[in-house]
Design a protein around this motif. Structure first.
Motif, PDB file in Angstrom:
ATOM      1  N   ARG A 118      -9.712   5.014   5.098  1.00  0.00           N
ATOM      2  CA  ARG A 118      -9.415   5.278   3.692  1.00  0.00           C
ATOM      3  C   ARG A 118     -10.531   6.072   3.022  1.00  0.00           C
ATOM      4  O   ARG A 118     -10.300   7.020   2.300  1.00  0.00           O
ATOM      5  CB  ARG A 118      -9.210   3.938   2.989  1.00  0.00           C
TER       6      ARG A 118
ATOM      7  N   GLU B   7       0.813  -1.226   0.000  1.00  0.00           N
ATOM      8  CA  GLU B   7       0.000   0.000   0.000  1.00  0.00           C
ATOM      9  C   GLU B   7       0.838   1.264   0.000  1.00  0.00           C
ATOM     10  O   GLU B   7       0.339   2.341  -0.305  1.00  0.00           O
ATOM     11  CB  GLU B   7      -1.002  -0.003   1.169  1.00  0.00           C
ATOM     12  N   ASN B   8       2.104   1.143   0.351  1.00  0.00           N
ATOM     13  CA  ASN B   8       2.990   2.314   0.427  1.00  0.00           C
ATOM     14  C   ASN B   8       4.389   1.877   0.002  1.00  0.00           C
ATOM     15  O   ASN B   8       5.225   1.540   0.837  1.00  0.00           O
ATOM     16  CB  ASN B   8       2.970   2.856   1.870  1.00  0.00           C
TER      17      ASN B   8
END
Lengths: 161, 263
Positions: free
Chosen positions: B80, A117-118
């Motif tokens: 999110r 995700e990063n």
């Protein structure tokens, strides 16, 4: 007992479980995939982290029957297809990101979830993401360094030597 | 754990009928319930999982502009998907527990449990949210009824939580680092008709509103506006992590920080 089926590390598996059977107990006891560790059994330490449908979860705090039909990935499924170490695993080896090794499976699985995700996390982001992974050897510096290196960043100036 | 069966219904209706049986207990993400079962502090005959119900998942914007969150939505998804629509709520959700816990724990589970140190009760009460169940709508002011106690009837399911979006808001959490719960947490939200201040982690009665601070901040939304106030230490939690006086001090400090950080 009910039968539960799921995919673990790309392989279709099934087995009989009780309602109270935890995912980690199904993996370790049912499938003999003992790479996933139980450290605290109270969802604090993160040694049991696996991926369920691509998402990092604590397998000691999820029932096996809740993973019915899911794609599960454990530390045994992290190496490359030819058996060589994945980038993250190789970085843990290169940067000595483990001491006794008990927390390592969970650290690697959390690291993989973070980098998905990063892809280029800062040192602070790595440390924040590892909040739920405890290393009782306190070997955090080299774990952080290994994850930064696995993300392709220069780690010469990262953490303490 | 004592032995039990698990059912995973795929509709709210099926879940409600399954929960109508004696000995049935709802299971959200399990991040509190599973540790509780391990300690044999609960002995349900059957767990009804609420995480396989598509209509209880996800975040959307309602007709009145409110942020609507399905009861079985995980903290990670809330973090999110509310980042733009309600940043203070997103920030709160993104600091609950740790990443793996946020991937399993749900907003409905947190609100149904109403742990006195949980984060979501502060957001719900501080936003004047509406708790929607399979049978009715409950205002947050009526919903929280004390430590681990809510207005929910046995078998009632939180299907959605609706948050009116404030002009400004912020949540400040003083973390108890071992549990990652709030030692004290304060949610401040400024609406057109006034300011709401909700405090978690501090009171023996669970989450509560700090009325005096709300009145002062409604007149003047600045940290200076509450400088002269003192949060009462009466009935605050006393444990090895902090005295009631310490928690009262934190309430004021965190309220001021929340006001200064509110955007």
């Amino acid at each position: 007992m009910t039968q539960v089926s799921m995919t673990v590390n790309g392989k279709a598996v099934s087995g009989d479980v009780e309602g109270r059977t935890l995912l980690v107990d199904f993996l370790r006891g049912g499938l003999h995939l003992t790479g996933t560790h139980v450290g605290c059994d109270t969802s604090q330490c993160g040694a049991c982290v696996v991926h369920v449908n691509g998402i990092a979860v604590k397998s000691c705090t999820m029932f096996a029957s809740e993973a019915a039909g899911a794609e599960v990935r454990t530390i045994e499924g992290m190496a490359n297809k030819d058996g060589s170490l994945s980038v993250i695993q190789a970085a843990f080896q290169e940067h000595h990101g483990l001491q006794c090794g008990f927390c390592t499976p969970g650290m690697v699985m959390s690291a993989a979830a973070l980098l998905k995700e990063n892809p280029k996390p800062t040192e602070h982001e790595v440390r924040a993401y590892l909040e739920g992974n405890i290393c009782r050897c306190t070997g955090y510096h080299n774990i952080v360094k290994a994850i930064m290196a696995a993300s392709g960043q220069d780690v010469a100036a990262i953490a303490a030597e | 754990m004592y032995a039990f069966e698990i059912e995973r219904p795929s509709t709210i209706g099926d879940a409600a009928s399954a929960l109508g049986h004696d000995g049935a207990q709802a299971l959200g993400g399990g991040q509190t319930l599973i540790p509780t079962l391990k300690q044999r502090l609960a002995a349900p005959e059957k767990l009804i999982s609420l995480t396989a119900i598509p209509e209880m998942q996800g975040v959307c914007i309602g007709d009145a502009g409110e942020v609507c969150i399905g009861g079985a939505t995980t903290h990670a998804t809330v973090a999110r998907e509310t980042a733009k629509s309600y940043p203070a709520l997103s920030g709160l959700a993104s600091h609950i527990g740790d990443p793996a816990v946020r991937n399993r724990g749900t907003i409905g589970g947190s609100l149904a449990n109403n742990d006195p140190s949980a984060c979501y009760p502060a957001a719900a009460l501080g936003s004047g949210a509406t708790i929607v169940t399979n049978t009715r709508k409950i205002a947050a002011d009526d919903y929280f009824q004390g430590m681990f106690t809510t207005a929910l009837e046995p078998g009632e399911i939180i299907t959605e939580v609706r948050f009116p979006v404030p002009q400004k808001a912020n949540y400040q959490k003083f973390v108890q680092p071992a549990s990652r719960f709030a030692l004290v947490g304060v949610f401040v939200a400024k609406y057109a008709d006034g300011v709401r201040v909700a405090v978690t982690g501090a009171s023996e009665d669970g989450v509560f509103r700090w009325d005096a601070a709300e009145a002062a901040l409604s007149r003047d939304f600045s940290a200076a506006a509450i400088e002269g106030l003192t949060a009462s230490a009466t009935n605050l939690i006393s444990d090895l992590h902090g005295t009631p006086a310490y928690r009262a001090h934190l309430i004021k400090v965190l309220t001021k920080r929340a006001v200064m950080a509110a955007a």
